[in-house]
Design a protein around this motif. Structure first.
Motif, short mmCIF file in Angstrom:
data_model
loop_
_atom_site.label_atom_id
_atom_site.label_comp_id
_atom_site.label_asym_id
_atom_site.label_seq_id
_atom_site.Cartn_x
_atom_site.Cartn_y
_atom_site.Cartn_z
N GLU A 1 36.55 -17.51 -9.33
CA GLU A 1 36.62 -18.31 -10.62
C GLU A 1 37.96 -18.16 -10.71
OE1 GLU A 1 35.27 -14.18 -12.00
OE2 GLU A 1 34.62 -15.76 -10.46
N GLN A 2 39.02 -17.47 -10.04
CA GLN A 2 40.41 -17.73 -9.90
C GLN A 2 41.05 -18.40 -8.75
OE1 GLN A 2 40.38 -13.59 -12.11
NE2 GLN A 2 42.57 -14.32 -12.03
N GLY A 3 40.12 -18.96 -8.08
CA GLY A 3 40.66 -19.64 -6.87
C GLY A 3 40.24 -18.87 -5.61
N GLY A 4 39.59 -17.78 -5.54
CA GLY A 4 39.53 -16.99 -4.43
C GLY A 4 38.30 -17.42 -3.58
N TRP A 5 38.10 -16.65 -2.43
CA TRP A 5 36.94 -17.12 -1.58
C TRP A 5 36.64 -16.01 -0.94
CZ3 TRP A 5 42.30 -18.31 -1.22
CH2 TRP A 5 42.80 -17.55 -0.19
N GLU A 6 35.49 -15.95 -0.22
CA GLU A 6 34.77 -14.76 0.52
C GLU A 6 35.73 -14.81 1.70
OE1 GLU A 6 30.50 -12.92 2.06
OE2 GLU A 6 31.01 -15.30 2.26
N PRO A 7 36.28 -13.44 2.14
CA PRO A 7 36.94 -13.27 3.03
C PRO A 7 36.16 -13.15 4.54
CG PRO A 7 36.99 -11.26 2.03
CD PRO A 7 36.36 -12.34 1.02
N VAL A 8 36.74 -13.30 5.70
CA VAL A 8 35.74 -12.91 6.85
C VAL A 8 36.48 -11.92 7.90
CG1 VAL A 8 34.80 -15.33 6.77
CG2 VAL A 8 37.14 -14.83 8.04
N GLY A 9 35.66 -11.52 8.74
CA GLY A 9 36.29 -10.59 9.61
C GLY A 9 35.43 -10.23 11.03
N PRO A 10 35.91 -9.41 11.74
CA PRO A 10 35.13 -9.19 12.99
C PRO A 10 33.67 -8.30 12.60
CG PRO A 10 36.97 -7.68 13.07
CD PRO A 10 37.26 -8.81 12.12
N SER A 11 33.66 -7.52 11.46
CA SER A 11 32.58 -6.68 11.25
C SER A 11 32.73 -6.55 9.58
CB SER A 11 32.85 -5.36 11.77
OG SER A 11 32.98 -5.42 13.17
N ALA A 12 31.68 -6.29 8.97
CA ALA A 12 31.65 -6.13 7.61
C ALA A 12 32.23 -4.67 7.04
CB ALA A 12 30.21 -6.21 7.10
N ILE A 13 33.42 -4.72 7.39
CA ILE A 13 34.25 -3.34 6.95
C ILE A 13 35.36 -3.78 6.06
CG2 ILE A 13 35.51 -1.40 7.88
CD1 ILE A 13 34.18 -1.81 10.34
N ALA A 14 35.35 -3.42 4.76
CA ALA A 14 36.50 -3.83 4.05
C ALA A 14 37.82 -3.08 4.39
CB ALA A 14 36.04 -3.39 2.63
N PHE A 15 38.91 -3.86 4.03
CA PHE A 15 40.29 -3.15 4.05
C PHE A 15 40.51 -2.51 2.68
CE2 PHE A 15 45.08 -3.28 3.24
CZ PHE A 15 45.11 -2.30 4.30
N GLY A 16 40.30 -1.08 2.78
CA GLY A 16 40.56 -0.33 1.30
C GLY A 16 39.43 -0.58 0.46
N ASP A 17 39.98 -1.04 -0.87
CA ASP A 17 39.07 -1.42 -1.77
C ASP A 17 39.08 -3.21 -2.10
OD1 ASP A 17 41.65 -2.27 -2.96
OD2 ASP A 17 41.54 -0.97 -4.79
N TYR A 18 39.34 -3.95 -1.03
CA TYR A 18 39.23 -5.22 -0.96
C TYR A 18 37.77 -5.73 -0.95
CZ TYR A 18 44.43 -5.92 -0.23
OH TYR A 18 45.81 -5.96 -0.18
N ALA A 19 37.34 -6.91 -1.03
CA ALA A 19 36.08 -7.33 -0.87
C ALA A 19 35.51 -6.93 0.49
CB ALA A 19 35.99 -8.84 -1.15
N VAL A 20 34.36 -6.78 0.66
CA VAL A 20 33.65 -6.77 2.02
C VAL A 20 33.60 -7.86 2.68
CG1 VAL A 20 31.60 -6.04 3.67
CG2 VAL A 20 32.30 -4.60 1.55
N PRO A 21 34.21 -8.01 3.86
CA PRO A 21 34.19 -9.40 4.58
C PRO A 21 33.11 -9.94 5.04
CG PRO A 21 35.13 -7.96 5.89
CD PRO A 21 34.95 -7.29 4.81
N HIS A 22 32.67 -11.22 5.09
CA HIS A 22 31.78 -11.92 5.92
C HIS A 22 31.74 -11.54 7.48
CE1 HIS A 22 28.85 -14.75 7.66
NE2 HIS A 22 29.98 -15.30 8.23
#
Length: 359
Positions: free
Chosen positions: A127-148
């Motif tokens: 709702e503030q202009g963000g999106w679902e991040p992506v990555g090679p694996s569903a492992i978050a960087f620290g307390d960021y969102a878990v990526p697709h």
């Protein structure tokens, strides 16, 4: 007049930089309309380095797709309007005798985050202009969102995005391209065994973890032809046990060289929260030197190189073929002109408007 390695030209394919003082990519988070478009800030920011005498000037990390941005305010080159907006910047840089370079990037799991000076931290909600991040694996960087976790087909799409961005970059007038595989962003995430837990052809062995990067290098080289220099920026180490390291970097750099890359821009870190990094003057130069010796291939060194003599010594000693400066150039965009004075080099490319300051 003393000979200076730092102020000697360097030719790569069909491009020659007038010296070995290069501008490292520095994110500005200043596409205020969140459309990826470069504006007046970027023209002045990058243009000042050209009037200041730099040999090669890289843009900040420029996203190859909307979801490849670090923040909603990042630059992009995924459409023709962005391409056209970059053209006036590359034209000005060229008019001052410098070479323009663009760093093509995908943030992966570190995408959709607030810009550094925002009062908010972490992942930007939709709702503030963000999106679902992506990555090679569903492992978050620290307390960021878990990526697709990217599918095989989506990985192919990433390669296509880099190719399209490379084509637009050449059309915009950029003379050098760099693929960003450092600082914990998507290609680095695939390279490191700490962020890539895949069991398919893009995970496991070093060859598999490097597959996406090598595919990107090979495809971009095919798109841009033989005349244009192609760089890759690596984080040479994750600075933790069992992570990505300089030995793996040198091996993959050799593969990337064979696939069409020319120069390796050696930085470090960014993929592991809380890694203990021994920051100090010239702290990453040994990493660049290691890759230069073991790849083997030309490299640039970056990281707390702050004085003309330090820069001269790095190049003249053969530890690196050029230096990338960042924070020192923010403090003094005319560092190359000052460095020439301090090292006793009589430059012929002072802007005529500034010649009174030469003596």
């Amino acid at each position: 007049m003393p000979e200076s390695a730092l102020f000697s030209p360097l030719s790569i394919r069909e491009v020659t930089t007038r010296n070995r003082i290069w501008v490292a990519p520095m994110c500005q988070y200043s596409a205020d309309d969140e459309d990826g478009m470069p504006g007046d800030w970027h023209l002045i920011h990058l243009g000042s380095f050209a009037t200041g005498g730099a040999g090669l000037i890289f843009t900040e990390a420029t996203a190859v797709s909307p979801e490849g941005r670090i923040s909603p305010q990042d630059l992009g080159i995924w459409n023709d309007e962005q391409r056209d907006a970059f053209a006036r910047i590359t034209a000005f840089i060229r008019s001052q005798g410098s070479v323009s370079g663009i760093q093509l990037a995908h943030a992966g799991r570190k995408g959709s985050t607030f810009k550094p000076w925002s009062p908010e931290r972490g992942t930007v909600p939709a709702e503030q202009g963000g999106w679902e991040p992506v990555g090679p694996s569903a492992i978050a960087f620290g307390d960021y969102a878990v990526p697709h976790e990217l599918s095989a087909g989506e990985i192919d799409g990433v390669v296509d995005d880099f190719v399209s961005a490379a084509r637009r970059s050449i059309e915009a007038g950029f003379e050098v391209l760099e693929i960003h595989a450092a600082h914990g962003y998507l290609l680095h995430q695939f390279l490191s065994p700490l962020s890539n837990l895949r069991t398919d052809e893009h995970g496991g062995s070093l060859e598999n973890r490097a597959r996406l990067l090598i595919d990107v290098v090979r495809a971009v080289r095919a798109e841009i032809g033989e005349a244009v220099p192609l760089f890759v920026r690596f984080s040479a180490t994750d600075w933790v046990d069992d992570g990505w390291n300089e030995q793996q970097t040198a091996t993959v750099a050799g593969w990337a060289r064979d696939a069409g890359a020319d120069v390796f821009d050696i930085s470090s870190g960014g993929n592991v929260v809380g890694a203990r990094i021994p920051v100090g003057p010239l702290y990453q130069v040994p990493l660049a030197s290691y890759v230069r010796e073991h790849a083997p291939a030309p490299v640039s060194a970056v990281g707390l190189i702050t004085t003309p003599q330090e820069a001269e010594d790095v190049v003249s000693s053969g530890r690196a073929d050029a230096v990338m400066l960042a924070r020192e150039l923010l403090r003094d965009p005319h560092f190359p002109l000052r460095a020439a004075r301090e090292l006793g080099v009589d430059l012929t490319y002072w802007p005529p408007q500034y010649v009174r300051a030469k003596l």
